[in-house]
Design an enzyme around this catalytic site. Structure first.
Site, mmCIF file in Angstrom:
data_model
loop_
_atom_site.group_PDB
_atom_site.id
_atom_site.type_symbol
_atom_site.label_atom_id
_atom_site.label_comp_id
_atom_site.label_asym_id
_atom_site.label_seq_id
_atom_site.Cartn_x
_atom_site.Cartn_y
_atom_site.Cartn_z
ATOM 1 N N GLU A 7 0.809 -1.222 0.000
ATOM 2 C CA GLU A 7 0.000 0.000 0.000
ATOM 3 C C GLU A 7 0.844 1.275 0.000
ATOM 4 O O GLU A 7 0.446 2.296 -0.518
ATOM 5 C CB GLU A 7 -0.917 -0.033 1.231
ATOM 6 C CG GLU A 7 -2.038 0.948 1.143
ATOM 7 C CD GLU A 7 -3.235 0.523 1.973
ATOM 8 O OE1 GLU A 7 -3.548 -0.680 2.012
ATOM 9 O OE2 GLU A 7 -3.854 1.402 2.579
ATOM 10 N N ASP A 107 -2.737 -3.255 2.832
ATOM 11 C CA ASP A 107 -3.219 -3.419 4.201
ATOM 12 C C ASP A 107 -4.415 -4.369 4.235
ATOM 13 O O ASP A 107 -5.201 -4.427 3.301
ATOM 14 C CB ASP A 107 -3.627 -2.066 4.802
ATOM 15 C CG ASP A 107 -2.415 -1.212 5.112
ATOM 16 O OD1 ASP A 107 -1.290 -1.760 5.088
ATOM 17 O OD2 ASP A 107 -2.587 -0.010 5.368
ATOM 18 N N TYR A 325 -1.125 -3.336 13.320
ATOM 19 C CA TYR A 325 -2.029 -2.524 12.498
ATOM 20 C C TYR A 325 -3.060 -1.797 13.372
ATOM 21 O O TYR A 325 -3.782 -2.434 14.142
ATOM 22 C CB TYR A 325 -2.742 -3.430 11.489
ATOM 23 C CG TYR A 325 -3.406 -2.664 10.381
ATOM 24 C CD1 TYR A 325 -2.669 -1.777 9.602
ATOM 25 C CD2 TYR A 325 -4.764 -2.798 10.123
ATOM 26 C CE1 TYR A 325 -3.265 -1.056 8.586
ATOM 27 C CE2 TYR A 325 -5.373 -2.081 9.099
ATOM 28 C CZ TYR A 325 -4.615 -1.214 8.342
ATOM 29 O OH TYR A 325 -5.204 -0.487 7.354
#
Ligand SMILES: [Zn+2]
Ligand SMILES: [Zn+2]
Length: 749
Positions: A7, A107, A325
């Site tokens: 990403e 992601d 994350y």
């Protein structure tokens, strides 16, 4: 060649480092960095990073004129996809030509799935040999998906050892959101701007999630404005004690009648007698694992960092490989998390050694929150580093994540509270103390530790002389408090407004458009008026139900129960109805909004008039106000006390920037205390604060910073004209590299 698409550039670099064992070489195409190496089996590998979304939905040509476009047509327009970064699109197409295998490693969430799909479609166009969507469904495609929750060696190796397929339902749910947000945003912003005749850069932004969120803030402000303070009295007495005198409170919490308070005061006589002493142990349970909402709430209440900044910082920490994350709803650690390993490396860092005792027990038992999902784990620290190796808010946010993580394995906090009842004359008093007996989790999660309030040792029957006279304190009831940004995020979640990925941004947008200011957010008059106008004329826009229903439908796309077409179609129907409602009541709606905007042009009382004792006829103060000059059309700030016929009237004026929006930030600048302070939102670039007082320290500082930035820009330009010394990718990366080295060097050892 196997091509891995991530990403962002940071994750491409990190994954290359991990999978190549540090051998990857960096290069660039169309200014986009990529990394290559050959694996043990002799297969060439490459990673390349996108810049988030590289394509976005847009209206086709012919819809750009606000006045000429019929909004019902706009709502039904066939949307097209447009590249948002042409270089990245060119770069991925070019490298895709040389690939015979593809791994999408964006992601792991709805947004990431969509970003991966967008990139995939471009790459298939450049190299159809990679396969097609049909191949994907039959599972014969050479296109795979890596799903990971942290940029650490273990997690990346696990993800690449267990590759999956791209999920179209998940990507489509993300795509539906994009289309719906574009359609609603464009239609409603145009509708309201047309109704109120605000064009160009002065448009009024309206959004399907933004407006109900503003509603939460305005509703509370209305309660505050409606609040009528009610007076009450509290009665205190001081008693002597060998350990030192102490204060006691009358057993009646609040006296609503002055006469009753006076009677209680008169009835208090020395000595007081201790009637009862009771002690109670309280146990407070440790906090649950962090998800996005709890994290932003914690950052806001414990660290004073706004949700939008907290999320930006958390993303940086994630990209650095320090935390997992940060966009997650989960509050239950998965069984696969190596908790003992993590805890033992964390407690070796001096700052976190208070939790070292956790390792003495036979096992680590974490708390569990109410939400359990299987996509991402709760936010946890992936690496033990000395917080001192990080700077400013990054350091504090990392510490918060570590402390919270360790707290979830810790014992409860035990406090003991003691209450003593004392009778003095005819009046009952009490005193209460509280001491931490065992800090438990608060030893590491220091933010939660309550301060000890000790009281002297008291025994039943003990006589205590009054120390001086008892006294009354007069108070009044307070309006409900404003909603903090952290609390607002929680309220949005409860009502289904926005997602974990968008809530912080939506609040930021309310600030950027001048609908709210200050922290906690206070609505401007324009903000109040917008909401009031919707509540009256387009109630659907004022409440959370409609947008929550759309969120629910988007979840159903992700689960494969509805198609993207159905959901976007439903939302178009709803939008047609909404626009018709606005059109019907456009004049009334505009009047409400105009009135609010007019009130916002009033900035605050004029200090010159205040000092000269000049007031309006009704005794109210003269105000500084934004005025537009009739002839030139230029805007400036002037005083309402000015009159063309009166040479003695106030001629105080201040210049204003002519471009961008200006909003009131403070009636009186909190730095110099002299004049109002404004927020300027330029057409391009970041908003900045303007104090009308040129001599204000805040303005001097800003001028200095601006000069420094310009000097830095000039220096950078001079640098770029020379080739970089080590053939690496520019000055910025070099500094970051150095910083990371420093962080590594500081790692426990
Ligand atoms: Zn004045
Ligand atoms: Zn100032």
């Amino acid at each position: 060649m196997r091509l891995i698409v991530t990403e962002k550039n940071n994750s491409a670099k990190k994954i290359a480092e991990i999978l190549s064992g540090g051998d990857a070489k960096a290069d660039k195409t169309y200014k986009v960095p990529f990394y290559t190496w050959t694996d043990a089996a002799g297969v060439e590998q490459m990673t390349i990073g996108l810049k988030g979304h590289v394509l976005g939905p847009a209206f086709p040509e012919g819809y750009s004129n606000w006045q000429k476009t019929d909004l019902h047509e706009l709502i039904d327009a066939d949307l097209v996809k447009e590249p948002t970064d042409k270089n990245v699109v060119k770069a991925i197409k070019k490298v895709a030509k040389g690939a015979d295998e593809l791994v999408i490693a964006t992601d792991f969430d709805r947004e990431g799935e969509l970003i991966g799909l967008e990139a995939l479609e471009e790459m298939l166009e450049a190299n159809p040999g990679l396969g097609s969507r049909e191949d994907a469904d039959s599972g014969t495609l050479r296109i795979q998906r890596a799903r990971y929750s942290a940029l650490t060696r273990e997690e990346i190796e696990r993800a690449f050892g267990d590759l999956d397929q791209l999920s179209y339902p998940l990507a489509n749910a993300g795509a539906a959101r994009q289309d719906i947000d574009l359609l609603w945003g464009a239609t409603l912003t145009r509708a309201v701007s047309l109704a109120t005749r605000r064009f160009g850069s002065n448009f009024l932004s309206v959004g399907r999630v933004q407006s109900p969120t503003l509603g939460l803030i305005v509703e509370r402000e209305m309660e505050r404005r409606a609040h009528v303070p009610k007076p009450f009295w509290e009665l205190f007495a001081k008693f002597q004690h060998p350990d030192g005198s102490f204060e006691a409170h009358h057993a009646t919490d609040k006296f609503w009648e002055k006469a009753e308070a006076d009677a209680a005061l008169a009835g208090t006589a020395s000595p007081g007698t201790v009637k009862a002493v009771t002690a109670r142990k309280n146990t407070r349970r440790p906090p649950t694992p962090l998800n996005t909402t709890a994290f932003t709430t914690d950052a806001s209440s414990r660290l004073g960092i706004t949700p939008a900044s907290a999320m930006r910082i958390a993303e940086d920490l994630y990209m650095d490989g320090f935390i997992s994350y940060p966009r997650t709803d989960n509050t239950v650690y998965p069984a696969s998390l190596p908790v003992r390993e993590l805890v033992s490396s964390l407690v070796r860092v001096r700052e976190f050694s208070a939790a070292a005792g956790l390792l003495e027990g036979p096992q680590l038992t974490p708390t569990r929150g109410k939400k359990e999902t299987t996509d991402h784990p709760p936010i946890y620290p992936t690496q033990a580093i000395h917080p001192g190796a990080l700077e400013g808010p990054k350091k504090r946010v990392y510490e918060l994540v570590v402390r919270r993580f360790l707290a979830t394995f810790s014992p409860p906090m035990v406090t003991e509270s003691t209450r003593a009842d004392i009778e003095a004359g005819s009046e009952p008093y009490f005193v209460r103390g509280s001491v931490v007996v065992d800090p438990g989790y608060a030893a590491i999660y220091t933010y939660a530790r309550s301060a000890d309030e000790e009281i002297p040792k008291l025994e039943e029957g003990q006589a205590l002389q009054l120390d001086g006279e008892p006294w009354l304190v007069d108070k009044e009831t307070q309006p409900p408090a404003r909603i903090s940004q952290g609390k607002l995020i929680e309220m949005m979640e409860e009502r289904g407004l926005g997602t974990k990925a968008t809530r912080a941004e939506i609040i930021q947008k309310l600030y950027d458009r001048g609908y709210v200011y200050a922290n906690p957010p206070v609505p401007s008059e324009t903000g109040v008026a917008m909401y009031e106008a919707f509540r009256k004329y387009v109630p659907r826009m004022a409440t959370a139900e409609m947008t929550a229903q759309l969120e629910d439908e988007m979840d159903r796309i992700a689960n494969g129960e509805m198609s993207k077409g159905e959901v976007v179609g439903d939302s178009r129907d709803l939008l047609h109805r909404t626009w018709s409602e606005i059109e019907e009541s456009r004049e009334d709606l505009a009047k409400v909004v105009w009135k609010g905007m007019d009130e916002d042009r009033i900035l605050g009382p004029c200090k010159v008039c205040e000092e000269a004792g000049r007031v309006k006829e009704d005794g109210s103060p003269n105000m500084l106000r934004i005025i537009r000059a009739k002839k030139s059309g230029k805007r400036f700030v002037g005083c309402t006390g000015w009159s063309a016929d009166d040479p003695d009237s106030c001629d105080q004026t201040f210049p204003l920037p002519q471009r961008g929006d200006v909003f009131r930030l403070e009636e009186r600048c909190s730095v110099c205390g002299q004049t109002p302070r404004l927020k300027v939102v330029p057409f391009r670039g970041r908003p900045w604060n303007l104090c009308l007082n040129d001599d204000c320290e805040s303005m001097q500082e800003m001028k200095k910073r601006r000069a420094e930035r310009e000097a830095a820009r000039a220096a950078k330009k001079a640098m770029e004209e020379k080739p970089p010394p080590d053939g690496a990718d520019g000055a910025g990366t070099a500094t970051r590299k150095r910083k990371r080295k420093r962080a590594k060097a500081a790692t426990k050892g």
